[in-house]
Design an enzyme around this catalytic site. Structure first.
Site, PDB file in Angstrom:
ATOM      1  N   ASP A  37      43.653 -13.759  79.509  1.00 49.91           N
ATOM      2  CA  ASP A  37      41.930 -13.760  78.403  1.00 49.91           C
ATOM      3  C   ASP A  37      42.907 -14.100  77.767  1.00 49.91           C
ATOM      4  O   ASP A  37      43.717 -15.350  77.080  1.00 49.91           O
ATOM      5  CB  ASP A  37      43.060 -11.689  78.462  1.00 49.91           C
ATOM      6  N   ASP A  60      40.331 -19.436  79.054  1.00 52.80           N
ATOM      7  CA  ASP A  60      39.217 -19.370  78.400  1.00 52.80           C
ATOM      8  C   ASP A  60      38.173 -19.732  79.128  1.00 52.80           C
ATOM      9  O   ASP A  60      38.246 -20.817  79.994  1.00 52.80           O
ATOM     10  CB  ASP A  60      39.410 -20.398  77.728  1.00 52.80           C
ATOM     11  N   VAL A  61      37.710 -18.776  79.531  1.00 50.53           N
ATOM     12  CA  VAL A  61      36.123 -18.409  80.322  1.00 50.53           C
ATOM     13  C   VAL A  61      35.378 -19.722  79.782  1.00 50.53           C
ATOM     14  O   VAL A  61      34.279 -20.216  81.121  1.00 50.53           O
ATOM     15  CB  VAL A  61      35.544 -17.026  80.431  1.00 50.53           C
ATOM     16  N   TYR A 146      22.249 -11.744  74.213  1.00 44.90           N
ATOM     17  CA  TYR A 146      23.538 -11.082  74.877  1.00 44.90           C
ATOM     18  C   TYR A 146      22.364 -10.729  75.715  1.00 44.90           C
ATOM     19  O   TYR A 146      22.854 -10.434  77.393  1.00 44.90           O
ATOM     20  CB  TYR A 146      24.108 -10.214  74.008  1.00 44.90           C
ATOM     21  N   LYS A 150      22.892 -11.692  79.693  1.00 45.00           N
ATOM     22  CA  LYS A 150      23.810 -10.900  81.150  1.00 45.00           C
ATOM     23  C   LYS A 150      21.949 -10.540  82.330  1.00 45.00           C
ATOM     24  O   LYS A 150      22.999 -10.142  83.239  1.00 45.00           O
ATOM     25  CB  LYS A 150      23.568  -9.304  80.155  1.00 45.00           C
ATOM     26  N   THR A 181      34.615   0.774  73.198  1.00 41.98           N
ATOM     27  CA  THR A 181      35.396  -0.407  72.761  1.00 41.98           C
ATOM     28  C   THR A 181      35.648  -1.032  71.278  1.00 41.98           C
ATOM     29  O   THR A 181      34.523  -1.049  70.451  1.00 41.98           O
ATOM     30  CB  THR A 181      35.096  -1.570  74.768  1.00 41.98           C
TER      31      THR A 181
HETATM   32  N1  LIG Z   1      31.315  -2.044  75.645  1.00 36.28           N
HETATM   33  C1  LIG Z   1      30.049  -1.037  75.864  1.00 36.28           C
HETATM   34  O1  LIG Z   1      29.093  -1.035  75.275  1.00 36.28           O
HETATM   35  C2  LIG Z   1      29.358  -2.615  77.275  1.00 36.28           C
HETATM   36  C3  LIG Z   1      28.560  -2.553  77.193  1.00 36.28           C
HETATM   37  C4  LIG Z   1      28.056  -2.559  78.838  1.00 36.28           C
HETATM   38  C5  LIG Z   1      28.730  -4.297  78.664  1.00 36.28           C
HETATM   39  N2  LIG Z   1      29.845  -4.798  78.570  1.00 36.28           N
HETATM   40  C6  LIG Z   1      30.634  -5.537  78.823  1.00 36.28           C
HETATM   41  O2  LIG Z   1      31.329  -5.342  79.065  1.00 36.28           O
HETATM   42  C7  LIG Z   1      32.663  -6.180  79.361  1.00 36.28           C
HETATM   43  C8  LIG Z   1      33.983  -5.757  78.587  1.00 36.28           C
HETATM   44  O3  LIG Z   1      33.754  -5.945  77.446  1.00 36.28           O
HETATM   45  P1  LIG Z   1      34.785  -4.658  76.193  1.00 36.28           P
HETATM   46  O4  LIG Z   1      33.329  -3.667  75.949  1.00 36.28           O
HETATM   47  O5  LIG Z   1      35.260  -3.937  77.170  1.00 36.28           O
HETATM   48  O6  LIG Z   1      35.086  -5.159  75.274  1.00 36.28           O
HETATM   49  P2  LIG Z   1      36.291  -6.128  74.825  1.00 36.28           P
HETATM   50  O7  LIG Z   1      35.740  -6.871  73.268  1.00 36.28           O
HETATM   51  O8  LIG Z   1      37.656  -4.885  74.472  1.00 36.28           O
HETATM   52  O9  LIG Z   1      36.758  -6.886  75.491  1.00 36.28           O
HETATM   53  C9  LIG Z   1      36.781  -8.316  75.547  1.00 36.28           C
HETATM   54  C10 LIG Z   1      37.613  -8.735  76.472  1.00 36.28           C
HETATM   55  O10 LIG Z   1      37.289 -10.109  76.447  1.00 36.28           O
HETATM   56  C11 LIG Z   1      37.564 -10.870  75.942  1.00 36.28           C
HETATM   57  N3  LIG Z   1      37.289 -12.571  76.347  1.00 36.28           N
HETATM   58  C12 LIG Z   1      36.202 -12.422  75.543  1.00 36.28           C
HETATM   59  N4  LIG Z   1      36.234 -14.256  75.584  1.00 36.28           N
HETATM   60  C13 LIG Z   1      36.425 -14.931  76.310  1.00 36.28           C
HETATM   61  C14 LIG Z   1      36.946 -16.082  76.476  1.00 36.28           C
HETATM   62  N5  LIG Z   1      36.616 -16.793  76.156  1.00 36.28           N
HETATM   63  N6  LIG Z   1      37.587 -15.861  78.145  1.00 36.28           N
HETATM   64  C15 LIG Z   1      38.837 -15.583  78.041  1.00 36.28           C
HETATM   65  N7  LIG Z   1      38.288 -13.899  77.736  1.00 36.28           N
HETATM   66  C16 LIG Z   1      37.332 -13.800  77.183  1.00 36.28           C
HETATM   67  C17 LIG Z   1      39.029 -10.193  74.782  1.00 36.28           C
HETATM   68  O11 LIG Z   1      39.512 -11.372  74.467  1.00 36.28           O
HETATM   69  C18 LIG Z   1      38.991  -9.446  75.357  1.00 36.28           C
HETATM   70  O12 LIG Z   1      39.478  -8.811  75.593  1.00 36.28           O
HETATM   71  C19 LIG Z   1      31.986  -7.304  78.760  1.00 36.28           C
HETATM   72  O13 LIG Z   1      31.513  -8.916  80.201  1.00 36.28           O
HETATM   73  C20 LIG Z   1      30.858  -6.943  77.725  1.00 36.28           C
HETATM   74  O14 LIG Z   1      29.426  -7.734  77.658  1.00 36.28           O
HETATM   75  C21 LIG Z   1      29.786  -3.150  77.750  1.00 36.28           C
END
Ligand SMILES: NC(=O)c1ccc[n+]([C@@H]2O[C@H](COP(=O)([O-])OP(=O)(O)OC[C@H]3O[C@@H](n4cnc5c(N)ncnc54)[C@H](O)[C@@H]3O)[C@@H](O)[C@H]2O)c1
Length: 257
Positions: A37, A60-61, A146, A150, A181
């Site tokens: 992460d 870092d992605v 976004y 996606k 989240t």
């Molecule tokens: N929560 C929702 O409703 C939802 C819905 C659809 C999709 N998503 C997707 O699910 C995935 C996880 O999201 P989440 O809701 O658990 O959010 P979250 O913020 O809890 O987790 C996201 C994680 O990604 C890490 N991150 C951010 N930028 C980064 C980078 N440059 N390099 C490496 N790590 C990085 C953050 O530090 C964090 O730990 C994401 O891709 C998000 O777009 C979430």
């Protein structure tokens, strides 16, 4: 007799939310898990909590060398999950180019870099899962970057599935609906918006990170041995309805009086 090697998994963006729940789920399935992460402190705290079998790395992605280094250090991998993501909302007419680029960099280019270097690190027959979104198929006001990112993630997964199929490597996506989240915490501060999400979810509740992690674990397992290039909607049926008008709710909040 030599014991079979434990399966090795890498969860990118595994320090929070859906990624963290995925670390839990894969570890329960008997995998050794690397949590990678950009938030190294949070990843380290996760690894410390689990102890044996879970290790933390900074990644870092958006930085290719960082992705390559973690993949090289973690190989050979049986499972790679990319959960890293963020969203910077804003109407197209007002969105700063830098905000657009940040979301595209993390969500879309980040997925490309994870797929590129996972291709070298994963074993033949392995499984790669990318977290896309309901917004890959449903547009939402104020969410241009976004949604575009996606939609790109889901298409990238299809291309990667074709390219890696000769090695038996499967590549699939999950498309979650509204999940509680840290990413979605802000929704609670906009009156009416959370209820809009629930009203557009036939099963009538928000998702939990564990709901999504269970689907990811399914895709990582041999139960889906004949599935590749798929995008599974995991959102209580929200893909069957419409997306809330986020901008309308924000504008109502900002309106004077
Ligand atoms: N929560 C929702 O409703 C939802 C819905 C659809 C999709 N998503 C997707 O699910 C995935 C996880 O999201 P989440 O809701 O658990 O959010 P979250 O913020 O809890 O987790 C996201 C994680 O990604 C890490 N991150 C951010 N930028 C980064 C980078 N440059 N390099 C490496 N790590 C990085 C953050 O530090 C964090 O730990 C994401 O891709 C998000 O777009 C979430």
């Amino acid at each position: 007799m030599i014991p079979a090697r434990r399966r090795a998994a890498l969860v990118v963006g595994g320090a929070s939310g859906i990624g963290l729940a995925t670390v839990w789920a894969l570890q329960l399935e008997g995998c050794d898990v690397v949590v990678a992460d950009v938030n190294v402190d949070a990843a380290t705290a996760v690894a410390d909590e689990f102890g044996d079998g879970v290790t933390a790395m900074g990644l870092d992605v958006t930085v290719e060398q960082s992705v390559a280094d973690v993949m090289t250090a973690s190989a050979p991998l049986d499972v790679v999950v990319n959960c890293a993501g963020l969203s910077i909302p804003g109407a197209i007419a007002e969105l700063e180019l830098s905000a657009w680029r940040t979301t595209i960099d993390v969500c879309l280019t980040g997925t490309f870099l994870v797929l590129k270097h996972a291709a070298a690190a994963i074993v033949d027959g392995g499984s790669i899962i990318c977290v896309s979104s309901l917004n890959a198929r449903q547009p939402g006001t104020g969410m241009a970057s976004y949604c575009a990112a996606k939609a790109g993630v889901t298409m990238l997964v299809e291309v990667a599935a074709l390219e890696l199929a000769p090695r038996g490597v499967r590549v699939n996506a999950v498309q979650p609906g509204f999940v509680d989240t840290p990413l979605t915490e802000g929704v609670g501060f906009i009156p009416g918006l959370r209820q809009d999400y629930l009203d557009n979810t036939p099963l009538g509740r928000a998702g939990t990170p564990e709901d999504v992690a269970a689907t990811i674990t399914f895709l990582a397992s041999d139960q889906t041995a004949w599935m590749t290039g798929a995008a599974l909607d995991i959102g209580g049926g929200s893909h069957l309805q419409r997306y809330p008008d986020v901008l309308d709710r924000v504008r109502a909040l900002m309106a004077p009086g």
